[in-house]
Enzyme design. Structure first.
Site, PDB file in Angstrom:
ATOM      1  N   LYS A   1      15.022   3.807 -10.179  1.00  0.00           N
ATOM      2  CA  LYS A   1      16.252   4.100  -9.451  1.00  0.00           C
ATOM      3  C   LYS A   1      16.520   5.593  -9.307  1.00  0.00           C
ATOM      4  O   LYS A   1      17.153   6.015  -8.344  1.00  0.00           O
ATOM      5  CB  LYS A   1      17.458   3.415 -10.110  1.00  0.00           C
ATOM      6  CG  LYS A   1      17.445   1.911  -9.914  1.00  0.00           C
ATOM      7  CD  LYS A   1      18.831   1.320 -10.085  1.00  0.00           C
ATOM      8  CE  LYS A   1      18.824  -0.161  -9.713  1.00  0.00           C
ATOM      9  NZ  LYS A   1      20.088  -0.839  -9.972  1.00  0.00           N
TER      10      LYS A   1
ATOM     11  N   LYS B   1       9.885  -5.840  -5.494  1.00  0.00           N
ATOM     12  CA  LYS B   1      10.731  -7.023  -5.686  1.00  0.00           C
ATOM     13  C   LYS B   1      11.788  -7.105  -4.583  1.00  0.00           C
ATOM     14  O   LYS B   1      12.199  -6.078  -4.032  1.00  0.00           O
ATOM     15  CB  LYS B   1      11.372  -7.025  -7.073  1.00  0.00           C
ATOM     16  CG  LYS B   1      12.444  -5.999  -7.266  1.00  0.00           C
ATOM     17  CD  LYS B   1      13.200  -6.229  -8.575  1.00  0.00           C
ATOM     18  CE  LYS B   1      14.306  -5.171  -8.672  1.00  0.00           C
ATOM     19  NZ  LYS B   1      15.180  -5.271  -9.782  1.00  0.00           N
TER      20      LYS B   1
ATOM     21  N   LYS C   1      18.636  -5.896  -3.374  1.00  0.00           N
ATOM     22  CA  LYS C   1      19.761  -5.603  -2.483  1.00  0.00           C
ATOM     23  C   LYS C   1      19.741  -4.158  -2.029  1.00  0.00           C
ATOM     24  O   LYS C   1      20.396  -3.787  -1.065  1.00  0.00           O
ATOM     25  CB  LYS C   1      21.113  -5.961  -3.106  1.00  0.00           C
ATOM     26  CG  LYS C   1      21.204  -5.890  -4.590  1.00  0.00           C
ATOM     27  CD  LYS C   1      22.401  -6.678  -5.114  1.00  0.00           C
ATOM     28  CE  LYS C   1      22.266  -6.903  -6.604  1.00  0.00           C
ATOM     29  NZ  LYS C   1      23.035  -7.958  -7.154  1.00  0.00           N
TER      30      LYS C   1
END
Ligand code: TYM
Length: 343
Positions: A114, A205, A208
């Site tokens: 992230k 993966k 969202k």
């Protein structure tokens, strides 16, 4: 048995969340016996670790609560709440920050993913996020935590933190036995809880945060959108093999077959027994139909629930009151074990 799990209320619930986690929440709830309990929460405090829009977080929290209810979480049987209404989560995180080691947090792959190349610009919350996640489950003495594959590392960290805290601070009796403050939680990821990958790239993966909406199926998608996304999903030109080994090196094909197996509660080999030798021209419409059939009752319920946001708000308030009550004894034990004076 105490089941605890959470989901971030950013974006809409997608197929990966559903097949990887939420469907198991519902199954665990439905299998609960007398004296066993489930706690499910919206991880809104986690959501502020990334840049976010406050108005969207607020509406997203209600929408995600509605999505969980639509999937079958029953507030009469499970405690459903959002973290921000239960301050004990933040308090315990601070208490556990004294136990968590920098080296442990440095190993977390989600922080690396992230923060990307902008490590120095990432928020401190993104770095310490796994400690909040540990607090989320330890606070309720969770025994089982249903999560997708990607959250297993965070759960292992929660176990490490609990073990060290118990070792360093748990009160001992006269013969030196520890009365542990925290229970070590087990991650639960049943085999049919698939790891669902992006429809555009079988090595990433389904998420969202992916910029492409074509990469994921959302629970709010209507039948036409679902079919369009499946038909446009990336694949290769080969027909499907008749055994799982034949999917090696074909991540997109593997993903679609995995999704079919998860939706039909069967195995990859069973799906390939039916579709082996067929091309995607035949497999994709069958997958699209199955998905529409499974998801449309959920999205219908979701639309109905969203018509009554006050009711959702009331469900969360009731859940939070229950969560505050059950968190209190463990939080008090943690303060006491650390020698913090508190009346
Ligand atoms: P989150 O919000 O990213 O995802 C919620 C759940 O969905 C699973 N999941 C997937 N499973 C399979 N395939 C995918 N593509 C996929 N994408 C998501 C996740 O594994 C997760 O189980 N940090 C957590 C939320 C959290 C939490 C907790 C979970 C906060 N505190 C305490 C358990 C216990 C998260 O961001 O999940």
């Amino acid at each position: 048995m105490r089941v605890v799990s959470g989901i971030q209320p950013t974006g809409n619930l997608h197929l990966g969340n559903y097949l990887g986690a939420i469907r198991n929440w519902v199954r665990m709830q439905d299998a609960m016996k007398e004296g066993q309990e489930c706690y499910f929460f919206l991880a809104d405090l986690h959501a502020i670790s990334m840049p976010h829009d406050p108005a969207e977080l607020k509406s997203g929290t209600l929408e995600m609560a509605a999505a969980l209810l639509a999937c079958g979480i029953d507030p009469a049987r499970s405690t459903l709440f959002n973290q921000a209404q239960v301050p004990a989560h933040v308090e315990l995180q601070w208490l556990l920050n004294g136990t968590a080691r920098m080296g442990w947090l440095n190993r977390m792959t989600q922080f690396k993913d992230k923060s990307g190349k902008n490590r120095e610009g990432a928020s401190a919350a993104l770095f310490t996020y796994p400690v909040l996640q540990a607090a989320d489950v330890l606070l309720y003495q969770a025994t089982h935590v249903p999560v997708g594959e990607d959250q297993k590392q965070h759960l292992e960290l929660a176990r490490d933190i609990a073990t060290k805290f118990n070792h360093d601070y748990a009160p001992k009796n006269e013969i030196g036995e520890e009365a542990p403050v925290f229970t070590l939680p087990e991650p639960i990821n049943p085999p049919q809880a698939a790891r669902i990958m992006s429809l555009r790239d079988g090595s990433k993966k389904m998420s969202k945060s992916d910029v492409s909406e074509m990469s994921r199926i959302e629970l709010v998608d209507n039948a036409d959108t679902i079919m369009k996304k499946i038909k446009k999903a990336k694949t290769d030109p080969e027909p499907l093999p008749s055994e799982e080994a034949g999917l090696a090196g074909r991540p997109e094909a593997l993903n679609l077959v995995t999704i079919y197996a998860a939706l039909s509660d069967s195995s990859i080999d069973a799906v390939l027994a039916d579709f082996g030798g067929e091309g995607f021209g035949k497999f994709k419409p069958a997958l699209g139909e199955l998905m529409i059939e499974t998801l449309s009752p959920i999205s219908q319920r979701l639309r109905d629930l969203l018509d009554d946001p006050e009711e959702i708000d009331a469900i969360l308030a009731r859940g939070a009151a229950k969560a505050r009550e059950s968190a209190a004894p463990t939080l008090a034990d943690a303060y006491r074990a650390l020698g913090l004076l508190r009346h």
